[in-house]
Design an enzyme around this catalytic site. Structure first.
Site, PDB file in Angstrom:
ATOM      1  N   THR A  93      44.208  41.028  45.835  1.00 30.61           N
ATOM      2  CA  THR A  93      43.472  39.929  45.901  1.00 30.61           C
ATOM      3  C   THR A  93      43.698  38.230  46.650  1.00 30.61           C
ATOM      4  OG1 THR A  93      41.624  41.160  45.174  1.00 30.61           O
ATOM      5  CG2 THR A  93      40.865  39.399  46.708  1.00 30.61           C
ATOM      6  N   ASP A 392      45.751  47.976  35.351  1.00 29.82           N
ATOM      7  CA  ASP A 392      45.606  47.039  35.227  1.00 29.82           C
ATOM      8  C   ASP A 392      45.627  45.886  34.235  1.00 29.82           C
ATOM      9  OD1 ASP A 392      45.990  47.218  37.867  1.00 29.82           O
ATOM     10  OD2 ASP A 392      44.130  46.448  38.779  1.00 29.82           O
TER      11      ASP A 392
END
Lengths: 530, 550
Positions: A93, A392
């Site tokens: 992001t 992640d």
């Protein structure tokens, strides 16, 4: 009419200003979509796939993968961002946001007549400086459990809600710590992620052993074995057809009976060897579990069950590797040289049935070098969400261990770099200074969006941060529950060093590339389908 | 469509053609809420004993007349992504508890409806979700103290019947006493000494005809089949179960019979027969008089089975075979060999019976048996299906009670009590969350309100009366389902009790679903993938095909 039109009337083209406008608007469009995802207070996106499946996510990487982007520039950016994820496991992001912001800042100067090439040069200079700053501000310390937990927490809280994130943090860190071997690279494949549609997300646990998604196929086999030997093998225990075409001739029913018996003899011999081993090593109290990569036919299952052996057939290949790591022992390819040394050991093996599905838990292994994260949740989209987050989280912990250093998070790093760049600006020659300025401003998008997503005024927060940073000289980030500056290191908000490094590299490269495009063309025939 | 050089702005242009993208409060949140509201509104009228039924026609043109939420949702095939989340929550409830699905849906729907009000007042989504989280945790805490009774003896038929009665009453009002006793008897009879119960052990066999009151329960199993041979009644049966063909054994490798003359052929036949006979004789001599087979049955084998007076029953389902083994204490054999003493199952009586016009094979046990069967009777298929659903829910209720024996007052009393307490609690919370917490209390009340509405009472006076009663500490006052005399009853006195665990999960899942739906601010819908469209999307389903001009 452009030259290419003369050469090929079907070609489509956008030139100079128009090309830049197309590219910049694509980058900013993508930025707008992902903006609300950043940080722990970011919101969720609901994705509905072509088949009607629902996915809920905050993870930029997942979003970019699922969005089916077709715009050429946007998909270029999306590819860079997902490459960021492939390399470091986090920062997608941020990547999209910074690229968007770099182009937005550049656009300002370009519209005033500055040549994009000069801005690109400025970006390059700024990147060099930023990397130097990164080296200065990174904190090298021993990666003890507490630091790792902080790193994992910072990463996970941006993916799932707080309570779940805290739960996963511990699980993820412990998982990596138990599979870590001194002086060997960490192999995250040794952490199996198994999902179970059951209970709620907060029931997700770390199992120090393995969970297999199938069970014993014989109704009489025990559902629970304690203190068990584990035999891992890859031996066919079922009748296999000959490779050449063959047949039998017989004259009477008796002969046929004999034939049937002889056919099975071969397999029975193998089963007998396993049973003998079991008898040799197990007393009355110890259990014996056979996990086979190949098949076991009903007859063999039956004879094993009679001896009190639990047998699982058709285990996955990757689980065979993990099994020996988790319980010890050696995976056997033949039953001819079975010795007690080949056997592994587990304190508890049990079967759990969930509707139609069966799961076998192999737990309480002494010193497991392969562990399982058992993800639970009431529905499929929760499970995928947790699975993506866990992946992640694992990467974040691995990165931290391998880097040996961490960087202050919460926008602190970006504020520090921006400040250093402004100071560095006079050392750059000529108009490239403007590029450096643009770069510095662009980085500030991170703290701004963090503040915005938590409901604070972005400008106000940013100014507070910068003032605080100037006054204290410490790395300060945004405190998302108050909107005030905080010292990121004290609160334990740590980001990965290599995520930031990768971020600086890839953003600069792609932003410069896009900036330097002055003509987009699509030559030739449009495809037959269109 | 190939990628053309796009025109400058616009987010949608980045996506593949046919994708849809929604974002923001107006487009996403309000629309999601609207969809969920409609869904819960649709099922609200089916809640409780006086709930109405729905007529659902699924994509295969099968007709359902039911009030069971899980069944309606299953056949409805909800497509709206947000509404789907609610459906998923009900499915989770179905898996965890097996009952209380409409509770989840109504609560979640109402939570979203109230959230919409708050959004209009200007609260932010994070404040609402935060408040809902706090309130649902508080509700779960409070729920722990509300238990008014617990199931003391899981083997006591009357006690179990009383506990499962409300679950049945909410689906089959009128038959609840009869069915509750039936369910209680069959559940209790299957419980082994170790006390582990599995909902699998209560089987249901539906046979059309007679009336619901003619349903019976028996220890053992019933199969809608005929026996294979001629023997169809055996007392004190010794049963051998074969999970292989009841026929001459065949090798895996292809075999060819090598014959040179007619004489050899005769000999071969004779040998074959002799061998088969010896097999069957061995079995018969081992004391077996009933053979259950899970695969093919050969004619020759059947002939000898008749000769040795063996009853032969064929099973078509592997699961049924395993359950039967459990019921009889038998071990399935993999080849045609005589069973040993402990591989042999026993059964008091195995017989063929004609019920209605259906032939059934009954395995009846007189002593304790780990399986029991409820033979349901009824006049139509639909009725039988509905009763089956109700019975299954009641069995799950029993299963839930074994995990946690605590019971809370039903008839909307628990929800009302929680609502009152949470409303009080909301006063003490500083900040804007208190509005959300208050909304949560209102949503809990809506469950009680749905009950009252469906019972045809005057909702407003009843609700206000109830509210004041609860404030005075009458924690078990609930809505009466009778419709005669008073509108209010004392739920615990009337014996209307629900398992605590069911409410616990219901509140948890409903709140989670509502919070998740609220937390979404953008929806990206990919283009529908190809393939033939499933049937059932025809909006003119009630018009004959040739009347629609395509």
């Amino acid at each position: 009419m452009s030259a290419i039109k003369a050469l090929n009337p079907k070609a489509e083209v956008a030139r100079a200003q128009a090309a830049l406008a197309v590219n910049i608007s694509a980058a900013r469009g993508l930025q707008d979509v992902l903006k609300s995802n950043l940080g722990p207070k970011g919101t969720m996106k609901m994705l509905v796939s072509g088949a009607g499946d629902i996915k809920l996510t905050k993870d930029g990487n997942v979003l970019l993968h699922e969005m089916q982007i077709q715009h050429p520039t946007a998909s270029l950016i999306a590819k860079v961002a997902t490459a960021q994820d492939d390399i470091t496991g986090d920062g997608t992001t941020s990547n999209v946001l910074i690229i968007g912001e770099l182009l937005k800042q550049a656009d300002l100067y370009v519209s005033e007549g500055l040549h994009p090439r000069i801005i690109a040069e400025g970006f390059e200079a700024a990147k060099e400086k930023a990397l130097q700053v990164l080296e200065q501000v990174k904190v090298t310390k021993e990666m003890d459990r507490e630091t790792l937990i902080n790193v994992a927490r910072t990463s996970l809280r941006t993916k799932v809600h707080v309570e779940l994130a805290d739960l996963l943090t511990e699980a993820v860190v412990d998982a990596v710590l138990s599979i870590r071997q001194p002086n060997e690279p960490i192999d995250l494949f040794m952490v199996e992620i198994m999902e179970m549609k059951h209970k709620t997300d907060s029931d997700t646990v770390l199992i120090r052993g393995l969970v297999l998604d199938h069970g014993a196929r014989h109704p009489d086999m025990k559902k629970r074995v304690e203190d068990a030997y584990i035999l891992t093998c890859n031996v066919s225990l079922e009748y296999e057809k000959t490779e050449v075409t063959s047949g039998f001739f017989y004259k009477s029913a008796d002969e046929r009976e004999k034939l049937v018996k002889a056919e099975r003899k071969f397999i029975e011999e193998r089963v007998k060897k396993i049973i003998e081993l079991k008898k040799a090593v197990c007393g009355d109290s110890k259990g014996f579990v056979v996990i086979n990569q190949k098949g076991i036919d009903p007859f063999s299952l039956d004879s094993l069950a009679k001896e009190g052996i639990v047998a699982l057939r058709r285990a996955k290949r990757r689980n065979m590797e993990r099994l020996t790591l988790a319980c010890g022992g050696i995976a056997m390819n033949s039953v001819d040289d079975l010795t007690p040394e080949c056997l592994g050991h587990a304190g508890l093996v049990f079967e759990h049935t969930l509707g139609e599905e069966k799961f076998t838990f192999i737990e309480q292994c002494s010193n497991p070098r392969s562990v399982t994260l058992l993800v639970k949740g009431p529905n499929k989209h929760t499970l995928t969400q947790i699975k993506d987050a866990v992946r992640d989280g694992l990467r974040a912990v691995k990165n931290a261990i391998e880097d040996g250093s961490v960087v202050s998070g919460g926008g602190a790093f970006e504020v520090a770099v921006a400040d250093a760049l402004i100071k560095h600006k006079p050392n750059v020659k000529g108009r490239a200074q403007l590029g450096v300025q643009a770069f510095a401003d662009a980085l500030l998008i991170i703290p701004k969006v963090l503040a915005q997503n938590s409901g604070y005024d972005p400008q106000e927060t940013l100014v507070k941060l910068q003032t605080e940073y100037k006054e204290s000289g410490q790395l300060v980030g945004v405190n998302l529950s108050t909107g005030e500056p905080m010292v990121a290191a004290e609160v334990g908000v740590w980001d990965n060093y290599n995520v930031k490094k990768q971020l600086l590299h890839s953003c600069t490269v792609i932003a410069s590339n896009i900036l330097l495009v002055d003509e987009i063309m699509r030559a030739g025939m449009s495809s037959l389908k269109g | 469509m190939a990628a053309h050089v796009p025109v400058a702005p616009g987010y949608l242009q980045m996506l593949k053609q046919g994708s849809r993208y929604y974002s923001g409060l107006e487009e996403v949140v309000h629309r999601n809420i609207e969809a969920c509201k409609q869904l819960s509104l649709c099922l609200r009228t089916s809640y409780g004993p006086n709930g109405l039924n729905k007529l659902v026609i699924n994509h295969l043109d099968k007709i359902f007349v039911t009030g069971d939420a899980s069944c309606i949702l299953r056949e409805l095939v909800v497509e709206h992504p947000a509404a789907k989340m609610l459906v998923m929550a009900t499915q989770a409830q179905e898996q965890e508890i097996g009952d209380g699905t409409s509770f989840v849906l109504i609560l979640a729907g109402s939570l979203l409806e109230n959230a919409e009000e708050l959004l209009k007042l200007g609260l932010s989504i994070s404040e609402i979700t935060e408040g809902y989280k706090v309130a649902s945790n508080k509700a779960l805490d409070l729920l722990e103290d509300l238990s008014c009774l617990s199931l003391k003896d899981i083997r006591d038929v009357t006690e179990v019947a009383a506990a499962t009665r409300p679950s049945l009453a909410s689906k089959q009002y009128g038959y609840e006493d009869f069915l509750a006793t039936l369910v209680a008897k069959s559940c209790v009879s299957t419980i082994p000494k170790s006390g582990e119960f599995s909902a699998e052990s209560v089987r249901i066999c539906k046979i059309i005809g007679a009336s619901v009151e003619d349903s019976v329960m028996l220890e053992g199993m019933v199969f809608k089949r005929e026996t294979e041979g001629t023997v169809n009644y055996v007392q004190d049966a010794k049963v051998a179960v074969y999970n292989c063909a009841f026929d001459s054994t065949k090798p895996e490798t292809k075999g060819t019979v090598l014959l040179k003359s007619a004489g050899e052929f005769m000999d071969f036949r004779k040998g074959e027969e002799a061998l088969m006979e010896s097999h069957v004789r061995d079995i018969a001599e081992a004391g077996v008089n009933v053979v259950v087979v899970g695969a093919k049955i050969g004619d020759l084998a059947l002939h000898y089975a008749d000769k040795y007076k063996l009853m032969v029953v064929k099973m078509t389902s592997r699961n049924d075979l395993q359950r039967l083994c459990k019921a009889l204490g038998a071990t399935p054999l993999l080849s045609l060999i005589p069973p040993t003493e402990d591989e042999l199952g026993s059964c008091s009586k195995v017989y063929l019976q004609e019920v209605g016009d259906t032939q059934v094979v009954v395995f009846k046990q007189n002593q304790e048996c780990p399986m029991s069967t409820i033979l349901l009777r009824g006049s139509t298929d639909r009725l039988l299906d509905n009763i089956e659903e109700a019975v299954n829910d009641a069995v799950s209720t029993y299963n839930t009670l074994i995990r946690d024996p605590r019971l809370v007052p039903g008839a909307g009393a628990t929800e009302m009590q929680l609502a009152v307490k949470i409303a009080d609690f909301s006063q003490s919370v500083p900040g804007l969350e208190q509005y959300a917490i208050h909304a949560y209390s209102k949503s809990l009340q809506s469950i009680t309100q749905a009950l009252a509405e469906n019972s045809g009472t005057q909702t407003n006076p009843v609700m206000s009366k109830l509210y004041s009663l609860h404030q005075q500490g009458e924690s078990s006052a609930g809505v009466s389902a009778d419709g005669e005399g008073t509108d209010l009853i004392d739920a615990s006195e009337a014996g209307i009790l629900d398992p605590l665990l069911s409410k616990h999960w219901g509140i948890k899942l409903a709140s989670e679903a509502a919070i998740t739906v609220l937390g979404v601010d953008q929806i990206i819908i990919a283009k529908k993938s190809g393939g033939p469209k499933p049937r059932g999307e025809n909006p003119n389903w009630d018009v004959p095909h040739d009347a629609i001009d395509n």
